[in-house]
Design an enzyme around this catalytic site. Structure first.
Site, short mmCIF file in Angstrom:
data_model
loop_
_atom_site.label_atom_id
_atom_site.label_comp_id
_atom_site.label_asym_id
_atom_site.label_seq_id
_atom_site.Cartn_x
_atom_site.Cartn_y
_atom_site.Cartn_z
N PHE A 1 6.00 -5.85 -1.36
CA PHE A 1 5.70 -5.68 0.38
C PHE A 1 4.84 -6.38 0.94
CE2 PHE A 1 1.57 -3.93 -1.47
CZ PHE A 1 0.73 -4.20 -0.29
N LYS B 1 16.42 -8.49 -3.14
CA LYS B 1 15.89 -6.96 -3.31
C LYS B 1 14.64 -6.88 -2.70
CE LYS B 1 13.78 -4.23 -5.12
NZ LYS B 1 12.87 -3.48 -4.32
N GLU C 1 10.88 -1.81 -0.88
CA GLU C 1 11.42 -0.65 -0.20
C GLU C 1 10.18 -0.06 0.79
OE1 GLU C 1 10.29 -1.03 -3.34
OE2 GLU C 1 9.93 0.77 -4.39
N CYS D 1 -1.87 -12.15 -2.14
CA CYS D 1 -2.11 -12.57 -3.77
C CYS D 1 -3.26 -13.72 -3.63
CB CYS D 1 -0.82 -12.90 -4.37
SG CYS D 1 -0.21 -14.34 -3.67
N GLU E 1 -7.17 -5.86 -10.39
CA GLU E 1 -6.65 -6.34 -9.20
C GLU E 1 -6.47 -5.25 -8.03
OE1 GLU E 1 -2.54 -7.17 -8.29
OE2 GLU E 1 -2.97 -8.86 -7.04
#
Ligand code: NAD
Length: 511
Positions: free
Chosen positions: A164, A188, A191, A296, A396
């Site tokens: 995301f 893909k 969502e 990240c 994380e």
């Protein structure tokens, strides 16, 4: 109708779900499931997204499979010309894409959304020059009258599964090189912010990409699993959290696919006593709280070596006092977190850190945002006196929480970094070239910054971590990307004349 709700914070306002994209047009799909997509700055549902079932994935893969032979045979000149047109369109219209990311689905501030698009665009520019990288080699007379040469073939339809936090940049880490090298693509996206992918698909079409070469399936685990095991998908590029990256790598390699699966991170910044503490404090704030820490390559652990800890914490705190948090369209420094669940999870890490004995120097739980009360707000948070056993350090967090640890020596700081299971990015701040060089050599991390807090490599190098931050051999984009999306064939060739006759069962040797 089955409905999968990502969170329950608000009521639905939109009825037509964000669709898939197959064969050059929107595709509603057959699946009966959909999920809510939130505007994190208002807490309201901005749309719903269709969640593909196996049949929808089948439809998209069939389109990519059918489009592959003609795309593979399209000249390199035409393929790169389409990418060049795409680059021009993207550059001219990137504010539209940034608006979608900021205002409707992700919530990051507008300048940050534009920044991610620009970094993705760099890979498109790199892909426009693919001709030199994709060419093979040739040796004339490797043996007498025998020539040897290599050619690089595309793999076929490939899958890209993205997270995301970079709905535009991460897909652009992969699809420009996949397409330039002659593969077809099924993307893909996450969502949580599905619309950027459709905007990119439409723009590729406008740039002249033939139908079926780039397809999008919206969805969750069901769609991912169908892609990972589909016999026509030849390679998988994945980016997301470490447990899912490991799962994707294991599942898709077991199904015989080439896989690069980039996972999570815990990025450390090591500050040596001789560092310029003002510059280090600026860098810690920028890298810790940019994009609300949902990067990240965000710095989440700062290791202060020797006596500089207290001064550094004071300088960071001073800078944090000036940060503004609010709606990404309102010229703030930091936006909301992506969902209410995620916001609450990050806040719970702050609670745990406090319980475990960390000192909460700046507390984002009490932030007053410049935005709707129902938004998913959490302000920048600084925790001092964090120790390696605390969950705020071991896990994380993926939010605006910067932990400060203390080390007596360089060696102690290095040991902390090297014993961490993640190895995505790290940075050292120092004015001592020898110490920096030693760190560069000794640290067990894939991307290293020397006085650079977010060392995301430029497009002609490759992006990737070590240890639990990457599964597979190939990093993203750059030369790694080119070899990931191609396979090499070596041809040994001679044109026969009578002198080549005769029987010899020995192993062929060059003469
Ligand atoms: P995520 O792992 O939840 O999701 C990533 C993708 O996997 C999404 O497309 C999602 O739909 C899919 N997915 C989720 N659960 C799945 C399951 N059980 N089975 C199969 N597929 C599943 O990650 P996220 O929350 O979207 O993104 C944040 C994470 O991504 C962080 O851990 C961050 O460090 C990581 N990340 C890593 C990099 C990198 O380059 N290493 C870059 C960006 C983000």
């Amino acid at each position: 109708m089955t409905t999968t709700d990502t969170t329950t914070a608000a009521s639905t306002t939109a009825s037509t779900p964000v669709s898939h994209w197959v064969n050059g047009q929107p595709y509603a799909g057959n699946a009966e499931r959909s999920a809510e997509v939130f505007n994190p700055a208002t807490g309201q549902v901005s749309s719903r997204v269709a969640l593909a079932g196996a049949e929808d994935v089948e439809h998209a893969v069939a389109a990519a499979t059918a489009a592959f032979p003609a795309w593979r045979d399209t000249s390199l000149a035409k393929r790169t010309a389409i990418l060049f047109t795409f680059r021009e369109l993207l550059n001219a219209r990137k504010h539209e894409l940034a608006e979608i990311i900021t205002a409707a689905e992700h919530g990051k501030v507008l300048s940050d959304a534009l920044g991610e698009i620009t970094r993705g665009q760099e890979v498109v520019e790199f892909a426009c020059g693919i001709a030199d990288l994709v060419k093979g080699g040739m040796t004339e007379n490797a043996s007498t009258n025998v020539d040897v040469y290599s050619v690089n073939h595309p793999l076929g339809p490939v899958a890209i599964i993205s997270p995301f936090n970079f709905p535009a940049m991460v897909p652009m880490w992969f699809f420009p090189l996949a397409l330039a090298t002659g593969n077809t693509v099924v993307l893909k996206p996450s969502e949580k912010d599905p619309s950027a992918s459709l905007w990119l698909a439409e723009l590729l079409g406008e740039a002249g990409l033939p139908d079926g070469v780039f397809n999008v399936v919206q969805g969750d685990k069901v769609a991912v699993d169908s892609l990972l095991t589909h016999s026509d998908i030849k390679a998988v590029s994945f980016v997301g959290s470490t447990p899912i990256a490991r799962y994707v790598y294991e599942t898709a390699t077991a199904a015989g696919k080439r896989v690069q699966a980039l996972g999570g991170a815990k990025n450390h910044m090591l500050v040596l006593p001789d560092a310029d503490l003002d510059l280090a404090a600026d860098a810690a704030v920028n890298a810790g709280f940019g994009s609300a820490g949902e990067r990240c390559m965000a710095i989440s652990a700062l290791v202060a070596v020797g006596p500089v800890g207290d001064e550094l914490v004071a300088k960071i705190t001073e800078r944090m006092n000036n940060l503004t948090v609010g709606d990404g369209r309102r010229n703030c420094d930091m936006g909301p977190l992506v969902t209410k669940d995620h916001r609450d999870k990050v806040a719970s890490y702050i609670d745990a850190g406090e319980r475990d004995g960390a000192v909460v120097v700046a507390d984002g739980r009490t932030v007053t945002p410049n935005g709707d009360e129902a938004g998913f707000w959490l302000g920048p948070t600084l925790l001092d006196q964090v120790t390696p056993g605390m969950s705020v350090y071991t896990d994380e967090i993926f939010g605006p929480v910067l932990s400060v640890l203390r080390a007596d020596t360089y060696e102690e700081g290095l040991e902390l970094i090297n014993s961490n299971p993640y190895g995505n990015g790290t940075a050292i701040f120092t004015n001592d070239g020898g110490a920096a060089r030693r760190f560069r050599d000794e640290v067990q991390v894939g991307m290293v910054g020397v006085n650079v807090p977010i060392p995301v490599p430029v497009a002609y190098y490759s992006f990737g971590g070590w240890k639990s931050s990457l599964f597979g051999d190939a990093h993203a984009y750059g030369h790694h990307g080119v070899s990931f999306y191609t396979r090499t064939k070596v041809v040994t060739e001679r044109w026969l004349d009578p002198s080549h006759g005769g029987i010899n069962l020995g192993f062929p040797q060059n003469d």
